[in-house]
Design an enzyme around this catalytic site. Structure first.
Site, PDB file in Angstrom:
ATOM      1  N   TYR A  49      -1.218   0.058  10.094  1.00 51.30           N
ATOM      2  CA  TYR A  49      -1.277  -0.450   8.835  1.00 51.30           C
ATOM      3  C   TYR A  49      -0.040  -0.457   7.840  1.00 51.30           C
ATOM      4  O   TYR A  49       0.281  -1.581   7.189  1.00 51.30           O
ATOM      5  CB  TYR A  49      -2.372   0.234   8.291  1.00 51.30           C
ATOM      6  CG  TYR A  49      -2.807  -0.276   6.622  1.00 51.30           C
ATOM      7  CD1 TYR A  49      -2.778   0.438   5.736  1.00 51.30           C
ATOM      8  CD2 TYR A  49      -3.581  -1.533   6.680  1.00 51.30           C
ATOM      9  CE1 TYR A  49      -2.994   0.211   4.266  1.00 51.30           C
ATOM     10  CE2 TYR A  49      -3.791  -1.773   5.250  1.00 51.30           C
ATOM     11  CZ  TYR A  49      -3.712  -0.942   4.164  1.00 51.30           C
ATOM     12  OH  TYR A  49      -4.051  -1.147   2.871  1.00 51.30           O
TER      13      TYR A  49
ATOM     14  N   ALA B  57     -12.889   6.965   0.176  1.00 45.01           N
ATOM     15  CA  ALA B  57     -13.608   8.029  -0.075  1.00 45.01           C
ATOM     16  C   ALA B  57     -14.532   8.044  -1.434  1.00 45.01           C
ATOM     17  O   ALA B  57     -15.586   8.537  -1.322  1.00 45.01           O
ATOM     18  CB  ALA B  57     -12.431   9.173  -0.468  1.00 45.01           C
TER      19      ALA B  57
ATOM     20  N   GLN C  63      -7.463  17.898   1.162  1.00 45.02           N
ATOM     21  CA  GLN C  63      -6.775  16.681   1.172  1.00 45.02           C
ATOM     22  C   GLN C  63      -6.915  16.089  -0.299  1.00 45.02           C
ATOM     23  O   GLN C  63      -7.803  16.324  -0.965  1.00 45.02           O
ATOM     24  CB  GLN C  63      -7.182  15.606   2.132  1.00 45.02           C
ATOM     25  CG  GLN C  63      -7.399  15.823   3.346  1.00 45.02           C
ATOM     26  CD  GLN C  63      -8.900  16.246   3.465  1.00 45.02           C
ATOM     27  OE1 GLN C  63      -9.449  17.416   3.140  1.00 45.02           O
ATOM     28  NE2 GLN C  63      -9.697  15.357   4.468  1.00 45.02           N
TER      29      GLN C  63
ATOM     30  N   ARG D 139      -5.577  13.322  -3.251  1.00 46.63           N
ATOM     31  CA  ARG D 139      -5.296  11.829  -3.500  1.00 46.63           C
ATOM     32  C   ARG D 139      -5.296  11.624  -5.104  1.00 46.63           C
ATOM     33  O   ARG D 139      -5.832  12.420  -5.786  1.00 46.63           O
ATOM     34  CB  ARG D 139      -6.293  10.865  -2.820  1.00 46.63           C
ATOM     35  CG  ARG D 139      -6.454  10.898  -1.328  1.00 46.63           C
ATOM     36  CD  ARG D 139      -5.371  10.323  -0.872  1.00 46.63           C
ATOM     37  NE  ARG D 139      -5.548  10.097   0.627  1.00 46.63           N
ATOM     38  CZ  ARG D 139      -5.227  11.284   1.534  1.00 46.63           C
ATOM     39  NH1 ARG D 139      -4.979  12.224   1.117  1.00 46.63           N
ATOM     40  NH2 ARG D 139      -5.263  10.848   2.966  1.00 46.63           N
TER      41      ARG D 139
ATOM     42  N   SER E  75       0.647  -1.268   0.048  1.00 54.22           N
ATOM     43  CA  SER E  75       0.066   0.008   0.049  1.00 54.22           C
ATOM     44  C   SER E  75       0.992   1.353   0.071  1.00 54.22           C
ATOM     45  O   SER E  75       1.861   1.232   0.476  1.00 54.22           O
ATOM     46  CB  SER E  75      -1.075   0.008   1.186  1.00 54.22           C
ATOM     47  OG  SER E  75      -1.296   1.427   1.344  1.00 54.22           O
TER      48      SER E  75
HETATM   49  P1  NAD Z   1     -11.161  -6.003   0.914  1.00 47.96           P
HETATM   50  O1  NAD Z   1     -11.510  -5.569   2.523  1.00 47.96           O
HETATM   51  O2  NAD Z   1     -12.449  -5.552   0.048  1.00 47.96           O
HETATM   52  O3  NAD Z   1     -10.656  -7.455   0.900  1.00 47.96           O
HETATM   53  C1  NAD Z   1      -9.711  -8.196   1.790  1.00 47.96           C
HETATM   54  C2  NAD Z   1     -10.285  -9.478   2.084  1.00 47.96           C
HETATM   55  O4  NAD Z   1      -9.536  -9.991   2.965  1.00 47.96           O
HETATM   56  C3  NAD Z   1     -11.636  -9.521   2.909  1.00 47.96           C
HETATM   57  O5  NAD Z   1     -12.824  -9.993   2.293  1.00 47.96           O
HETATM   58  C4  NAD Z   1     -11.465  -9.983   4.078  1.00 47.96           C
HETATM   59  O6  NAD Z   1     -12.486 -10.937   4.586  1.00 47.96           O
HETATM   60  C5  NAD Z   1     -10.340 -11.013   3.724  1.00 47.96           C
HETATM   61  N1  NAD Z   1      -9.629 -11.436   4.992  1.00 47.96           N
HETATM   62  C6  NAD Z   1      -9.081 -10.557   6.000  1.00 47.96           C
HETATM   63  N2  NAD Z   1      -8.534 -11.467   6.938  1.00 47.96           N
HETATM   64  C7  NAD Z   1      -8.390 -12.356   6.623  1.00 47.96           C
HETATM   65  C8  NAD Z   1      -7.999 -13.739   7.151  1.00 47.96           C
HETATM   66  N3  NAD Z   1      -7.568 -13.624   8.326  1.00 47.96           N
HETATM   67  N4  NAD Z   1      -8.132 -14.719   6.362  1.00 47.96           N
HETATM   68  C9  NAD Z   1      -8.741 -14.956   5.175  1.00 47.96           C
HETATM   69  N5  NAD Z   1      -9.382 -13.899   4.666  1.00 47.96           N
HETATM   70  C10 NAD Z   1      -8.990 -12.712   5.166  1.00 47.96           C
HETATM   71  O7  NAD Z   1     -10.046  -5.180   0.628  1.00 47.96           O
HETATM   72  P2  NAD Z   1      -9.602  -4.962  -0.836  1.00 47.96           P
HETATM   73  O8  NAD Z   1      -9.685  -3.467  -0.880  1.00 47.96           O
HETATM   74  O9  NAD Z   1      -9.879  -5.920  -1.723  1.00 47.96           O
HETATM   75  O10 NAD Z   1      -7.792  -4.936  -0.475  1.00 47.96           O
HETATM   76  C11 NAD Z   1      -7.095  -6.118  -0.922  1.00 47.96           C
HETATM   77  C12 NAD Z   1      -5.697  -5.920  -0.712  1.00 47.96           C
HETATM   78  O11 NAD Z   1      -5.092  -4.738  -1.258  1.00 47.96           O
HETATM   79  C13 NAD Z   1      -5.366  -5.862   0.919  1.00 47.96           C
HETATM   80  O12 NAD Z   1      -4.084  -6.297   1.340  1.00 47.96           O
HETATM   81  C14 NAD Z   1      -5.182  -4.295   1.180  1.00 47.96           C
HETATM   82  O13 NAD Z   1      -4.354  -3.837   2.423  1.00 47.96           O
HETATM   83  C15 NAD Z   1      -4.594  -3.652  -0.168  1.00 47.96           C
HETATM   84  N6  NAD Z   1      -4.616  -2.483  -0.339  1.00 47.96           N
HETATM   85  C16 NAD Z   1      -6.146  -1.966  -0.760  1.00 47.96           C
HETATM   86  C17 NAD Z   1      -6.266  -0.726  -1.375  1.00 47.96           C
HETATM   87  C18 NAD Z   1      -7.511  -0.284  -1.791  1.00 47.96           C
HETATM   88  O14 NAD Z   1      -7.522   1.007  -2.102  1.00 47.96           O
HETATM   89  N7  NAD Z   1      -8.581  -1.071  -1.864  1.00 47.96           N
HETATM   90  C19 NAD Z   1      -5.124   0.146  -1.208  1.00 47.96           C
HETATM   91  C20 NAD Z   1      -4.001  -0.473  -0.988  1.00 47.96           C
HETATM   92  C21 NAD Z   1      -3.542  -1.668  -0.376  1.00 47.96           C
HETATM   93  O1  GDC Z   2     -10.647   6.678   3.681  1.00 48.53           O
HETATM   94  P1  GDC Z   2      -9.760   7.212   2.263  1.00 48.53           P
HETATM   95  O2  GDC Z   2     -10.147   6.829   0.895  1.00 48.53           O
HETATM   96  O3  GDC Z   2      -8.254   6.923   2.661  1.00 48.53           O
HETATM   97  O4  GDC Z   2      -9.676   8.994   2.501  1.00 48.53           O
HETATM   98  C1  GDC Z   2      -9.039   9.657   1.550  1.00 48.53           C
HETATM   99  C2  GDC Z   2      -9.403  11.158   1.877  1.00 48.53           C
HETATM  100  O5  GDC Z   2     -10.793  11.338   1.596  1.00 48.53           O
HETATM  101  C3  GDC Z   2      -9.123  11.357   3.529  1.00 48.53           C
HETATM  102  O6  GDC Z   2      -8.396  12.425   3.704  1.00 48.53           O
HETATM  103  C4  GDC Z   2     -10.631  11.337   4.231  1.00 48.53           C
HETATM  104  O7  GDC Z   2     -10.469  12.124   5.251  1.00 48.53           O
HETATM  105  C5  GDC Z   2     -11.304  12.195   2.946  1.00 48.53           C
HETATM  106  N1  GDC Z   2     -12.647  11.924   3.435  1.00 48.53           N
HETATM  107  C6  GDC Z   2     -13.640  12.871   3.341  1.00 48.53           C
HETATM  108  N2  GDC Z   2     -15.081  12.156   3.436  1.00 48.53           N
HETATM  109  C7  GDC Z   2     -15.687   9.987   3.911  1.00 48.53           C
HETATM  110  O8  GDC Z   2     -16.834  10.181   3.949  1.00 48.53           O
HETATM  111  C8  GDC Z   2     -14.750  10.862   3.531  1.00 48.53           C
HETATM  112  N3  GDC Z   2     -14.968   8.626   3.923  1.00 48.53           N
HETATM  113  C9  GDC Z   2     -13.847   8.511   3.700  1.00 48.53           C
HETATM  114  N4  GDC Z   2     -13.332   7.132   3.735  1.00 48.53           N
HETATM  115  N5  GDC Z   2     -13.130   9.557   3.381  1.00 48.53           N
HETATM  116  C10 GDC Z   2     -13.418  10.838   3.204  1.00 48.53           C
HETATM  117  C11 GDC Z   2      -5.978   4.710   2.047  1.00 48.53           C
HETATM  118  C12 GDC Z   2      -6.207   3.535   3.182  1.00 48.53           C
HETATM  119  C13 GDC Z   2      -6.334   2.305   2.432  1.00 48.53           C
HETATM  120  C14 GDC Z   2      -5.117   2.190   1.396  1.00 48.53           C
HETATM  121  C15 GDC Z   2      -5.048   3.322   0.698  1.00 48.53           C
HETATM  122  C16 GDC Z   2      -3.757   3.372  -0.270  1.00 48.53           C
HETATM  123  O9  GDC Z   2      -5.927   5.908   2.848  1.00 48.53           O
HETATM  124  O10 GDC Z   2      -7.505   3.877   3.869  1.00 48.53           O
HETATM  125  O11 GDC Z   2      -6.250   1.354   3.402  1.00 48.53           O
HETATM  126  O12 GDC Z   2      -3.851   1.830   2.008  1.00 48.53           O
HETATM  127  O13 GDC Z   2      -5.076   4.541   1.443  1.00 48.53           O
HETATM  128  O14 GDC Z   2      -3.515   4.322  -1.038  1.00 48.53           O
HETATM  129  P2  GDC Z   2      -6.959   7.159   2.401  1.00 48.53           P
HETATM  130  O15 GDC Z   2      -6.481   7.494   0.870  1.00 48.53           O
HETATM  131  O16 GDC Z   2      -6.426   8.260   3.414  1.00 48.53           O
END
Ligand code: NAD
Ligand code: GDC
Length: 355
Positions: free
Chosen positions: A163, A207, A234, A236, A132
């Site tokens: 994380y 978001a 913010q 992104r 990430s």
């Molecule tokens: P998600 O939460 O939709 O999927 C993760 C899945 O892993 C879930 O279905 C959960 O039930 C499963 N899981 C958690 N713990 C487990 C365990 N102990 N055994 C088996 N399954 C388990 O998340 P996602 O958005 O699909 O993210 C997938 C991967 O990508 C994660 O490693 C996350 O950290 C990484 N990632 C995602 C984002 C994003 O923006 N979505 C950004 C950066 C990194």
């Molecule tokens: O939650 P997120 O998408 O994760 O937030 C992005 C920005 O949007 C933050 O500054 C948050 O405060 C703002 N925001 C405004 N309103 C709302 O209603 C809202 N909900 C959310 N969720 N955000 C809001 C993420 C991690 C992921 C992953 C990615 C990698 O951080 O949560 O697990 O690792 O980064 O890029 P974000 O981008 O800060």
């Protein structure tokens, strides 16, 4: 430069080789299973700890196992016979989750630690780990006018509390399993991934989905207002899911990227206020904005520097935010309407409260 060429890029694999996708009940894992299925792979094992009704996607013709991969014996069972392993399993979510459940996020290290060793012992040929952008040094992300993050910006390290550090240490595991034992690992640092078939309510949403749902709720309730976390300045970049799964495939099968962390993200920087305006435009509405300054904000600015991925793969994620958000908003709207009508929707795993 190739853009979004959705083609099979898994030259090493025979169509009946076993592919394991861990976290397949989730957003990216489920989409990755679907991608491999559509490419004609016939031997896919989809594993997740969630019960099947909570899976975001269920792809026909795949072997489904519901098991907790933080348990070593389950990890050993999951990788049996796997030629390739994709680890997308983690307890994670948007800032609303990772700022409040740091212990759960850190405990995800058990999954990768067990899966890596089990995959090595099982003779797995390729192992992908989903890292990430939260692994990057947070002191480089204190200004919305951020300099895009390049791969070397992870060190000296000051990752996102909990994380981000789990991701950084799990990356090290992947690097050393190759350096010391020769197992071919791949590591992508995802930048905020969005799209249909992801989390859109319940506390883990990020978001793009959260703002979409809030706009839909404002229209449905007639409130005419939306609550935004922080002051909206913010910044992104947000990567569409199809770019993510294509990039995972490319990176995992690139000999020049073995055990080499690489950005997988969009370089289209927007502020949250601009994201809100885009969703309002898609929905055809203008809302009053209420800023919740004490809400989880994460870093002030973050963007992906795609110099390295363009140099190595001659490709970068390029689905425009507008195009991706139209698909995402419309999908969430259909989910919202279905839920309101009492139909089954992509259900959110309840967020485990500490203690
Ligand atoms: P998600 O939460 O939709 O999927 C993760 C899945 O892993 C879930 O279905 C959960 O039930 C499963 N899981 C958690 N713990 C487990 C365990 N102990 N055994 C088996 N399954 C388990 O998340 P996602 O958005 O699909 O993210 C997938 C991967 O990508 C994660 O490693 C996350 O950290 C990484 N990632 C995602 C984002 C994003 O923006 N979505 C950004 C950066 C990194
Ligand atoms: O939650 P997120 O998408 O994760 O937030 C992005 C920005 O949007 C933050 O500054 C948050 O405060 C703002 N925001 C405004 N309103 C709302 O209603 C809202 N909900 C959310 N969720 N955000 C809001 C993420 C991690 C992921 C992953 C990615 C990698 O951080 O949560 O697990 O690792 O980064 O890029 P974000 O981008 O800060």
């Amino acid at each position: 430069m190739k853009t979004n060429v959705i083609a099979s890029t898994s030259p090493d694999l025979k169509k009946n080789d076993l592919i394991l996708v861990a976290g397949a009940g989730g957003f990216i894992g489920g989409s990755l299973v679907r991608r491999f299925h559509e490419q004609g792979f016939t031997n896919i094992r989809a594993v997740d700890k969630k019960p099947l009704p909570q899976w975001y996607q269920r792809v026909p013709g795949t072997e489904v196992l519901c098991m907790d991969l933080s348990e070593n014996e389950n990890a050993i069972r999951a990788v049996e016979g796997a030629v390739e392993v994709y680890n997308l399993a983690a307890d994670m979510g948007g800032m609303g989750f990772i700022e409040r459940f740091r212990v759960e996020c850190l405990r995800s290290i058990l999954i990768n630690t067990h899966l890596l060793e089990a995959a090595y012992r099982a003779g797995t040929q390729r192992y992908f780990f989903s890292s990430s952008a939260c692994a990057y040094n947070t002191t480089l992300q204190t200004d919305p006018n951020v300099v895009a993050l390049k791969e070397s910006d992870a060190y000296p390290a000051m990752a996102e509390r909990g994380y981000g550090w789990e991701k950084l240490v799990s990356e090290m595991f992947c690097e050393e399993y190759y350096a010391e034992r020769g197992m071919k690992t791949a590591i992508a640092r995802f930048h905020n991934v969005y799209g249909p078939n992801g989390t859109w309510y319940g506390g883990r949403e990020k978001a793009p989905a959260a703002i979409s749902r809030k706009v839909i709720e404002a229209i449905d309730s007639g409130s005419g207002a939306i609550e935004i976390w922080g002051d909206g300045s913010q910044t992104r970049s947000f990567m569409y899911i199809d770019d993510c799964t294509f990039g995972i495939d490319q990176i995992t099968h690139c000999e020049d990227l073995i055990a080499t962390p690489i950005n997988l993200g969009s370089a289209e920087l927007v502020s949250i206020n601009q994201l809100v305006s885009m969703v309002e435009d898609i929905a055809g509405v203008k809302l009053e904005r209420h800023y919740k300054l004490d809400a989880p904000k994460g870093v002030a600015g973050r963007n992906s520097d795609n110099t390295f991925i363009k140099e190595v793969l001659d490709w970068e994620p390029s689905t425009t935010l507008r195009a991706g958000m139209e698909k995402t908003y419309n999908w969430i709207k259909s989910q919202y309407d279905d839920r309101k009508a009492g139909k089954r929707v992509v259900t959110e795993a309840p967020v485990a409260l500490p203690g």
